[in-house]
Design a protein around this motif. Structure first.
Motif, PDB file in Angstrom:
ATOM      1  N   ASP A 256     -14.128  -7.833  -3.875  1.00 58.24           N
ATOM      2  CA  ASP A 256     -12.745  -7.343  -3.808  1.00 58.24           C
ATOM      3  C   ASP A 256     -11.935  -8.112  -2.766  1.00 58.24           C
ATOM      4  O   ASP A 256     -10.961  -7.592  -2.221  1.00 58.24           O
ATOM      5  CB  ASP A 256     -12.711  -5.846  -3.523  1.00 58.24           C
ATOM      6  N   TYR A 258     -10.165 -10.925  -3.263  1.00 55.04           N
ATOM      7  CA  TYR A 258      -9.131 -11.804  -3.816  1.00 55.04           C
ATOM      8  C   TYR A 258      -7.784 -11.629  -3.126  1.00 55.04           C
ATOM      9  O   TYR A 258      -7.085 -12.597  -2.835  1.00 55.04           O
ATOM     10  CB  TYR A 258      -8.970 -11.542  -5.319  1.00 55.04           C
ATOM     11  N   ARG A 283      -1.160  -4.055  -5.622  1.00 48.13           N
ATOM     12  CA  ARG A 283      -1.727  -5.341  -5.989  1.00 48.13           C
ATOM     13  C   ARG A 283      -3.169  -5.444  -5.489  1.00 48.13           C
ATOM     14  O   ARG A 283      -3.469  -5.223  -4.312  1.00 48.13           O
ATOM     15  CB  ARG A 283      -0.884  -6.445  -5.348  1.00 48.13           C
ATOM     16  N   LYS A 285      -7.399  -7.114  -6.859  1.00 51.71           N
ATOM     17  CA  LYS A 285      -8.245  -7.728  -7.877  1.00 51.71           C
ATOM     18  C   LYS A 285      -9.703  -7.591  -7.466  1.00 51.71           C
ATOM     19  O   LYS A 285     -10.042  -7.707  -6.285  1.00 51.71           O
ATOM     20  CB  LYS A 285      -7.884  -9.209  -8.062  1.00 51.71           C
ATOM     21  N   ASN A 339     -13.422  -9.827 -14.329  1.00 50.70           N
ATOM     22  CA  ASN A 339     -12.429  -9.500 -13.314  1.00 50.70           C
ATOM     23  C   ASN A 339     -11.502  -8.406 -13.828  1.00 50.70           C
ATOM     24  O   ASN A 339     -11.321  -8.238 -15.039  1.00 50.70           O
ATOM     25  CB  ASN A 339     -11.578 -10.721 -12.942  1.00 50.70           C
ATOM     26  N   SER A 340     -10.903  -7.689 -12.894  1.00 49.59           N
ATOM     27  CA  SER A 340      -9.829  -6.764 -13.212  1.00 49.59           C
ATOM     28  C   SER A 340      -8.760  -6.892 -12.149  1.00 49.59           C
ATOM     29  O   SER A 340      -9.067  -7.016 -10.955  1.00 49.59           O
ATOM     30  CB  SER A 340     -10.333  -5.321 -13.285  1.00 49.59           C
ATOM     31  N   TYR A 341      -7.521  -6.885 -12.589  1.00 47.17           N
ATOM     32  CA  TYR A 341      -6.383  -7.034 -11.681  1.00 47.17           C
ATOM     33  C   TYR A 341      -5.441  -5.851 -11.876  1.00 47.17           C
ATOM     34  O   TYR A 341      -5.143  -5.464 -13.008  1.00 47.17           O
ATOM     35  CB  TYR A 341      -5.646  -8.337 -11.982  1.00 47.17           C
ATOM     36  N   ASP A 343      -1.644  -4.719 -10.897  1.00 47.09           N
ATOM     37  CA  ASP A 343      -0.392  -5.264 -10.387  1.00 47.09           C
ATOM     38  C   ASP A 343       0.247  -4.302  -9.391  1.00 47.09           C
ATOM     39  O   ASP A 343      -0.047  -3.099  -9.380  1.00 47.09           O
ATOM     40  CB  ASP A 343       0.557  -5.519 -11.562  1.00 47.09           C
ATOM     41  N   TYR A 357      -1.920  -3.936 -15.803  1.00 49.12           N
ATOM     42  CA  TYR A 357      -3.252  -4.166 -15.248  1.00 49.12           C
ATOM     43  C   TYR A 357      -3.996  -5.075 -16.207  1.00 49.12           C
ATOM     44  O   TYR A 357      -3.620  -5.204 -17.386  1.00 49.12           O
ATOM     45  CB  TYR A 357      -4.013  -2.856 -14.996  1.00 49.12           C
ATOM     46  N   GLU A 358      -5.029  -5.751 -15.711  1.00 54.72           N
ATOM     47  CA  GLU A 358      -5.738  -6.739 -16.513  1.00 54.72           C
ATOM     48  C   GLU A 358      -7.239  -6.483 -16.551  1.00 54.72           C
ATOM     49  O   GLU A 358      -7.828  -6.022 -15.578  1.00 54.72           O
ATOM     50  CB  GLU A 358      -5.526  -8.154 -15.946  1.00 54.72           C
TER      51      GLU A 358
END
Length: 411
Positions: A256, A258, A283, A285, A339-341, A343, A357-358
């Protein structure tokens, strides 16, 4: 997304945030009608299930639906409406670096940063001012090579250069196809329940060395990188199961670092599961290493009662995974596979880029001789229905129950 964007993008995000404000929730038909005003759209159909794919955006899956009206992909209406800018118009704007069109599954290549990164020219510092998404991953269309009612295939050739000066001649093939009950049965672990609606698609991506030089660890290698932007909600939680075991043997359970450490109100780690908020309010990732990955990630939107699953083909042997951190790296092939992001505001007082979100997956680093290729297959499944049915699927696929997901951040 990368940690160096924090702080560096301060001025650009003031205007970008105004452009990227999320519209009200729209239906799939409304999203497709909007897209068709600005670009060509291929709508894949299998019964009620549909997916919208855009050749101009590198064969990107913009959004999909179970047939019940809901549209699952996050679309950046303002950027799509503006379209591609001239070099003079883009100067000083976010589009000088990247066009954030949105879309729930896009094709990219890694690594982003580091000595082998392809988003920085040789000699450039790892700073946003010189960071630029290669056109073949951002603005150039992919040509359609085959199309049926429920699938579409693309091809694209390009040349790339990494930060170390290595030149790559790249061939890309990408096929997007909708899946039926048989196509998702192995993911569900059983037959599809009668009382759920779902949409599932598979992207089959091939990366080929079409040059006359091998891709090596000494000069740098590429990887296939698939990223999906989804609509956030206060009740959305990302769920990624991982292999339990000693850190000395398998490494950390989750990365975590990033954007700086994720606080406990946004991430929780149990013995074999990481929970991460997908609410678009902060924010952050996270990443899961190949040694820890179980080949699946997911999310649950408790407000909309939608379970999303993402799987990929996990090879038994690899040459490592590329590292996209914006720095000269000690371990350039020690990157993450999932990965997960989430925003959120890039700096105090600024609006988020989306919000969205990703969920992301990557192929191994491609150690390819001339003429060789690597394949990365990802499946995306959205499932809506009674929580009793979704609960059974979540247990089989993610190893957790829905009440655990819903309660993890209420404690």
């Amino acid at each position: 997304m990368n940690k160096k964007l924090v702080g560096i993008m301060h001025g650009l995000f003031v205007s970008a945030a105004l452009l990227c404000a999320a519209p009200k929730p729209l239906t799939f038909d409304e999203d497709v009608a909007f897209l068709k005003k600005h670009t060509d759209v291929v709508v894949l159909k299998k019964g009620e299930r549909q997916a919208a794919v855009v050749p101009q955006y590198q064969g990107r899956v913009m959004t999909s639906t179970t047939g019940a009206g809901a549209s699952f992909g996050w679309l950046n209406y303002k950027v799509i409406e503006k379209g591609l800018l001239s070099e003079r118009e883009a100067k000083g704007a976010l589009e000088e670096h990247i066009y954030v069109f949105g879309g729930e599954e896009r094709f990219w290549l890694g690594p982003e940063g580091g000595q082998f990164g392809i988003f920085f020219k040789p000699g450039d510092p790892f700073e946003f001012a010189v960071w630029k998404t290669p056109a073949s991953l951002d603005t150039l269309p992919y040509r359609i090579t085959n199309q049926t009612k429920d699938s579409v295939a693309f091809a694209h050739d390009c040349s790339l250069q990494n930060h170390s000066g290595t030149e790559f001649s790249v061939g890309i093939e990408r096929t997007v196809r909708l899946l039926d009950d048989n196509g998702v049965k192995d993911v569900f672990g059983s037959s599809v329940p009668d009382h759920v609606k779902y949409v599932a698609y598979e992207s089959d991506n091939v990366l080929k060395n079409i040059g006359d030089q091998p891709w090596t660890k000494e000069g740098g290698m590429l990887s296939i990188w698939l990223l999906g932007m989804y609509k956030p909600s206060p009740g959305t939680t990302v769920v990624i199961p991982f292999k339990d075991g000693p850190e000395a043997q398998l490494g950390p359970a989750v990365n975590d670092a990033y954007f700086g450490r994720v606080p406990p109100e946004y991430m929780a780690v149990s013995k074999s599961t990481v929970f991460f908020k997908g609410d678009g309010t902060r924010r952050g990732k996270i990443g899961i290493s190949p040694a820890r990955s179980k080949g699946i990630a997911g999310s649950y939107d408790a407000d909309g009662r939608v379970l999303t699953l993402v799987t990929y083909n996990a090879p038994k042997k690899t040459d490592g995974y590329v590292n996209s951190m914006w720095e000269i790296q000690k371990q350039p092939f020690g990157g993450d596979v999932i990965n997960s992001y989430n925003d959120g505001s890039p700096s105090p007082g600024l609006d988020p880029l989306g919000p969205f979100y990703e969920l992301e997956t990557s192929s191994p680093a491609a150690a390819l001789k001339p003429g060789e290729s690597i394949r990365h297959i990802q499946r995306t499944i959205h499932i809506a229905g009674p929580e009793s049915e979704l609960d059974a699927i979540a247990q089989k696929t993610l190893g957790v129950r829905l009440h655990e997901i819903k309660e993890v951040f209420r404690k």
